[in-house]
Design a protein around this motif. Structure first.
Motif, PDB file in Angstrom:
ATOM      1  N   CYS A   1      14.384  49.034  27.830  1.00 45.55           N
ATOM      2  CA  CYS A   1      15.065  48.213  26.818  1.00 45.55           C
ATOM      3  C   CYS A   1      16.481  47.921  27.288  1.00 45.55           C
ATOM      4  O   CYS A   1      17.086  48.717  28.003  1.00 45.55           O
ATOM      5  CB  CYS A   1      15.096  48.945  25.489  1.00 45.55           C
TER       6      CYS A   1
ATOM      7  N   PRO B   1      20.086  49.598  22.532  1.00 43.32           N
ATOM      8  CA  PRO B   1      19.538  50.772  21.841  1.00 43.32           C
ATOM      9  C   PRO B   1      18.280  50.442  21.031  1.00 43.32           C
ATOM     10  O   PRO B   1      18.178  49.372  20.429  1.00 43.32           O
ATOM     11  CB  PRO B   1      20.677  51.195  20.923  1.00 43.32           C
ATOM     12  N   LEU B   2      17.353  51.373  21.024  1.00 49.71           N
ATOM     13  CA  LEU B   2      16.076  51.161  20.351  1.00 49.71           C
ATOM     14  C   LEU B   2      16.206  51.256  18.846  1.00 49.71           C
ATOM     15  O   LEU B   2      16.921  52.126  18.331  1.00 49.71           O
ATOM     16  CB  LEU B   2      15.092  52.242  20.824  1.00 49.71           C
TER      17      LEU B   2
ATOM     18  N   LYS C   1       2.182  56.023  21.464  1.00 47.40           N
ATOM     19  CA  LYS C   1       3.415  56.803  21.431  1.00 47.40           C
ATOM     20  C   LYS C   1       3.737  57.206  22.865  1.00 47.40           C
ATOM     21  O   LYS C   1       2.887  57.775  23.552  1.00 47.40           O
ATOM     22  CB  LYS C   1       3.237  58.032  20.553  1.00 47.40           C
ATOM     23  N   VAL C   2       4.916  56.872  23.307  1.00 55.96           N
ATOM     24  CA  VAL C   2       5.265  57.165  24.701  1.00 55.96           C
ATOM     25  C   VAL C   2       6.604  57.881  24.781  1.00 55.96           C
ATOM     26  O   VAL C   2       7.447  57.738  23.893  1.00 55.96           O
ATOM     27  CB  VAL C   2       5.342  55.871  25.555  1.00 55.96           C
ATOM     28  N   PRO C   3       6.796  58.647  25.863  1.00 61.86           N
ATOM     29  CA  PRO C   3       8.116  59.240  26.088  1.00 61.86           C
ATOM     30  C   PRO C   3       9.127  58.106  26.305  1.00 61.86           C
ATOM     31  O   PRO C   3       8.756  57.050  26.811  1.00 61.86           O
ATOM     32  CB  PRO C   3       7.945  60.043  27.367  1.00 61.86           C
ATOM     33  N   LYS C   4      10.360  58.357  25.951  1.00 61.94           N
ATOM     34  CA  LYS C   4      11.379  57.313  26.057  1.00 61.94           C
ATOM     35  C   LYS C   4      11.496  56.743  27.464  1.00 61.94           C
ATOM     36  O   LYS C   4      11.820  55.593  27.673  1.00 61.94           O
ATOM     37  CB  LYS C   4      12.737  57.858  25.615  1.00 61.94           C
ATOM     38  N   ARG C   5      11.226  57.601  28.442  1.00 62.78           N
ATOM     39  CA  ARG C   5      11.348  57.151  29.832  1.00 62.78           C
ATOM     40  C   ARG C   5      10.405  56.016  30.171  1.00 62.78           C
ATOM     41  O   ARG C   5      10.610  55.293  31.114  1.00 62.78           O
ATOM     42  CB  ARG C   5      11.003  58.329  30.746  1.00 62.78           C
ATOM     43  N   MET C   6       9.323  55.912  29.405  1.00 62.64           N
ATOM     44  CA  MET C   6       8.313  54.912  29.739  1.00 62.64           C
ATOM     45  C   MET C   6       8.562  53.582  29.031  1.00 62.64           C
ATOM     46  O   MET C   6       7.736  52.686  29.094  1.00 62.64           O
ATOM     47  CB  MET C   6       6.907  55.435  29.406  1.00 62.64           C
ATOM     48  N   ILE C   7       9.666  53.457  28.314  1.00 62.36           N
ATOM     49  CA  ILE C   7       9.948  52.179  27.661  1.00 62.36           C
ATOM     50  C   ILE C   7      11.264  51.623  28.197  1.00 62.36           C
ATOM     51  O   ILE C   7      12.238  52.350  28.353  1.00 62.36           O
ATOM     52  CB  ILE C   7       9.936  52.329  26.110  1.00 62.36           C
TER      53      ILE C   7
ATOM     54  N   VAL D   1      11.379  55.838  16.124  1.00 65.03           N
ATOM     55  CA  VAL D   1      12.242  56.138  17.271  1.00 65.03           C
ATOM     56  C   VAL D   1      12.683  57.585  17.124  1.00 65.03           C
ATOM     57  O   VAL D   1      13.391  57.931  16.176  1.00 65.03           O
ATOM     58  CB  VAL D   1      13.469  55.207  17.331  1.00 65.03           C
ATOM     59  N   GLU D   2      12.220  58.444  17.997  1.00 66.06           N
ATOM     60  CA  GLU D   2      12.657  59.843  17.975  1.00 66.06           C
ATOM     61  C   GLU D   2      13.550  60.062  19.188  1.00 66.06           C
ATOM     62  O   GLU D   2      13.638  59.195  20.057  1.00 66.06           O
ATOM     63  CB  GLU D   2      11.426  60.767  18.042  1.00 66.06           C
ATOM     64  N   ASP D   3      14.192  61.219  19.264  1.00 61.87           N
ATOM     65  CA  ASP D   3      15.084  61.462  20.401  1.00 61.87           C
ATOM     66  C   ASP D   3      14.332  61.443  21.724  1.00 61.87           C
ATOM     67  O   ASP D   3      14.881  61.092  22.756  1.00 61.87           O
ATOM     68  CB  ASP D   3      15.795  62.815  20.237  1.00 61.87           C
ATOM     69  N   GLY D   4      13.071  61.822  21.686  1.00 66.61           N
ATOM     70  CA  GLY D   4      12.345  61.888  22.956  1.00 66.61           C
ATOM     71  C   GLY D   4      11.202  60.904  23.063  1.00 66.61           C
ATOM     72  O   GLY D   4      10.571  60.797  24.101  1.00 66.61           O
ATOM     73  N   ALA D   5      10.893  60.190  21.958  1.00 67.18           N
ATOM     74  CA  ALA D   5       9.693  59.370  21.982  1.00 67.18           C
ATOM     75  C   ALA D   5       9.862  58.098  21.170  1.00 67.18           C
ATOM     76  O   ALA D   5      10.717  58.014  20.287  1.00 67.18           O
ATOM     77  CB  ALA D   5       8.520  60.164  21.414  1.00 67.18           C
TER      78      ALA D   5
END
Lengths: 648, 108
Positions: B68, B71-72, B60-66, B43-47
């Motif tokens: 939830c 919190p991840l 690996k996807v940008p956070k916008r594409m997941i 879990v990264e800040d952007g991905a």
């Protein structure tokens, strides 16, 4: 699948189809009927054919079936005895409801723009007068509330359509015009457009950018200090190196790393706050931020969108460079593995901003004689008109999904607060703060649909609504889009409460790109819509960005798509909000606020809807709406040539 | 497709529609949707990065594409439906090849 009594009531005007095999003599109840929401899917898959005389749910409930039939049989008059007639009154009332309910996710998504049609019928009109305001209520389930101040000479165009179609209302208006002169002048004062503040943009033309001993502007030449990069590296510990290229139109065919942001070069004059006073801006030159980490991985990389500039940029979009401009293109190298963490992209922006700030300082010194154009932007409130708010959803999931709000300098960094740190809660900006660089976008993924800093600097919807003298623009609300749904709903509820206090008549909600931000986008519609405020939503949807959720308040949608294939096509700013979208949104919100019919969206994305709406607007307003070109005008690679030139 | 076959007034608009379905037309198995499960491994800040269960790959996807609700965290399980990856044509896209080459030079 049968439906409940409740669902049946909501869908009283939808088609009645049997869900299961039903015996002769059955008195039809909701439990015998198929869910109207899935009928289009059944039709698509060929399981169902709707005959032209298919009865509606309201008509068949309580009727007796004359013969035993199989499941998925559409109910027609020859099968039934005791069909009920739907009264006209309930029809129109339910019709509206029904439309809302019927919106399925797929419909929503695919498409977008609904046709604006002015059809105002009214049967009952009641009117009353209080505090110098004529309140007219037009019934028939459409709930149109008109507040027309007495003494307003000549009703404006929008209202005209409605009032004229309604003899009763016009009559009552006439009769109430008898009033004392004192009152008249008082109401006049209240109803006059009120100037709130103004912003002057002084433009300076730059035709050449050169390297020199110091950063300065001489005539139309901008000189950049040759060792500026040595100092810019110190802007952040994570920055390993920075260089910049000066890209003139002759270099447009050169390779570039992924464009992170496009920024205007502008500065405030002394003692001026952002959003008012005087801003100085350089024309003909923009800052383009690019960067990678030490190992060559693009900042915020998910697949590549780097490449030849002229193939990757949709010129002249609000957020893109204009064709012919010179770019000062920075290339920041940040520490390895920081390209996905918040400090990484921020560091790249800080280092670039160091260079911009030095240009800003030089611009402050320039003599006024070099001003080529002065532009005055004035913010008005128009108390007599429909009050609207623009809500812009910005990314706030973290890292490059972030924006620095209200820096001291236009699109600067210093003094601004990242919306992620502010908890993504709604913030109100004046339209002039937005157009004065109040948003520094860290600009995340999806080159075609992301909103760059320059996009906010030239935001077409804000400009359009500010200039529209039929609307009273209350302000611009920025709301972040956090990652987790629990946080999304938290900020969305705050937005609802904020809008409730504003007593607006209508709202625009925009978002950039697609993904989980569409969850809050839908929730914002619900929060605003449930307070009785019509909402026009604007987003890139088309084929690829279909909305993931929908609700009954999402009935007025504008699709920002411009790409031929309806996808994220990696071309900078191609699918962002443009003036043509703003014009359609304004027309649609007006239609919604005045209770006109807006047709339901089609089930699948169809770009003809947009063309038709534009035609309609041009017809009604005699205004010519210029449509922007799309990626088809750019030089194509051999590959793309093959795909697109099949119609030759 | 010959033009005489197209009894459409506006040939260009029709072709635009045809192009839109370009990818669809090239995919032969696009509707064979399978359910996949995976584990969040980064879990990264952007991905966010996910390992598919059964050693079926990594995404690996940008956070916008997941999407939830909460919190991840690393170790959370995710589900998605996908179809198989189909190669659309035997041609390679030169643009991407040259980008890859540039990256190699840079990254050493």
């Amino acid at each position: 699948m049968s439906i409940t009594n409740e669902t049946a009531q909501e869908h009283i005007n939808d088609l009645a189809v049997l869900c299961c095999r039903t015996e002769e003599g059955t008195i039809l109840a909701p439990s015998n009927l198929e869910d109207p929401n899935i009928l289009p899917d059944l039709e698509d898959s060929g399981l169902l054919e709707i005959p032209s005389d298919n009865l509606k749910i309201g008509e068949v409930l309580g009727a007796k079936l004359l013969k035993t039939v199989d499941s998925l049989t559409p109910l027609t008059p020859d099968l039934l005895e005791g069909i009920k007639e739907l009264t006209a009154e309930s029809e129109s009332e339910e019709d509206q409801d029904n439309k809302n309910q019927q919106k399925k996710i797929s419909e929503q998504s695919s498409s977008a723009d609904n046709l604006v049609e002015d059809q105002i019928k009214s049967k009952q009109t009641t009117s009353n007068f209080s505090n110098g305001i004529v309140k007219i209520h037009i019934g028939e389930g459409k709930d149109i509330n008109l507040e027309i101040p007495i003494g307003l000479s000549g009703v404006n165009a929008g209202e005209n359509t409605i009032v004229n179609s309604n003899d009763g209302a016009e009559h009552s208006l006439q009769s109430e015009k008898v009033e004392s002169p004192a009152e008249e002048s008082l109401t006049k004062e209240i109803n006059e457009d009120k100037k709130i503040r103004s912003l002057t943009k002084k433009h300076f033309q730059i035709d050449e950018v050169e390297i020199g001993d110091e950063t300065k502007i001489e005539g139309t030449t901008l000189y950049l200090r040759e060792n500026i990069c040595q100092d810019a590296v110190g802007a952040d510990d994570l920055v390993c190196s920075i260089k910049f290229d000066i890209i003139t139109p002759a270099d447009y065919d050169k390779y570039s790393e992924t464009i992170m942001d496009v920024q205007p070069i502008a500065t405030k004059e002394e003692d001026c706050n952002l959003g008012e006073g005087v801003t100085r801006v350089l024309d003909g030159v923009v800052i383009v931020v690019t960067g990678t980490d030490e190992t060559g991985v693009q900042i915020g990389e998910f697949g590549s969108s780097e490449g030849i500039l002229e193939r990757n940029i949709m010129w002249n979009r609000p957020g893109a460079p204009d064709k012919g401009e010179i770019f000062i293109k920075t290339e920041v190298i940040i520490k390895e593995k920081t390209n996905m963490e918040r400090p990484g992209p921020l560091a790249a922006h800080k280092a670039s901003d160091f260079i911009t700030q030095e240009i800003r300082n030089a611009l402050k010194e320039v003599d006024d004689s070099l001003v080529t154009k002065e532009e005055e932007l004035t913010q008005y409130r128009r108390p007599a008109k429909k009050k609207v708010v623009i809500i812009k959803e910005i990314m706030g999931q973290g890292a490059m999904h972030d924006n620095i709000i209200l820096p001291i300098e236009p699109v600067g960094i210093l003094g601004g607060e990242p919306n992620v740190d502010l908890g993504n809660v709604p913030l109100v900006l004046s339209p002039l703060e937005v157009l004065d660089g109040g948003i520094h976008a860290l600009t995340c993924i999806g080159p075609a649909s992301k909103e760059t800093s320059r996009h906010y600097w030239r935001e077409p919807l804000v400009k359009e609504i500010m200039a529209d003298d039929e609307l009273d623009l209350a302000g611009i609300v920025f709301v972040g889009s956090p990652q987790a749904n629990s946080e999304k709903f938290y900020v969305s509820k705050r937005l609802g409460m904020l809008v409730e206090t504003m007593d607006v008549d209508g709202a625009f909600i925009t978002t950039e790109g697609f993904g989980n931000n569409h969850i809050d986008f839908a929730s914002h519609h619900e929060q605003v819509g449930m307070r009785g405020v019509p909402v026009v939503g604007m987003s890139f949807c088309a084929e690829q960005g279909a909305l993931v959720v929908g609700n009954k308040y999402m009935k007025y949608m504008i699709d920002n798509n411009k790409s031929e294939q309806g996808i994220e096509n990696e071309i900078l700013s191609n699918n962002t909000l443009c003036p043509e979208d703003a014009v359609r949104a304004a027309a649609m919100l007006k239609a919604a606020m005045f209770g006109a019919d807006v047709k339901e969206a089609e089930r699948h994305f169809n770009h003809h809807v947009k063309d038709k709406n534009i035609d309609l607007i041009e017809e009604e307003t005699t205004r010519e709406v210029e449509l922007v070109p799309n990626e088809q005008i750019l030089p194509k690679s051999k590959k793309r040539q093959e795909i697109y030139d099949t119609d030759e | 497709m010959s033009k005489s076959y197209l009894k459409v007034k506006n040939v260009k608009k029709f072709m635009i529609l045809m192009n839109k379905r370009d990818i669809d037309a090239k995919m032969k198995y696009g509707d064979s949707i399978i359910k996949m499960e995976g584990i969040i491994v980064e879990v990264e800040d952007g991905a966010v990065a996910v390992d598919f269960k059964g050693r079926l790959g990594y995404l690996k996807v940008p956070k916008r594409m997941i999407i939830c609700d909460y919190p991840l965290k690393v170790g959370q399980e995710v589900g998605l439906k996908m179809s198989f990856l189909e190669v659309l044509s035997p041609e390679v896209n030169e643009k991407y090849i040259s980008n890859l080459a540039k990256k190699e030079i840079k990254g050493g």
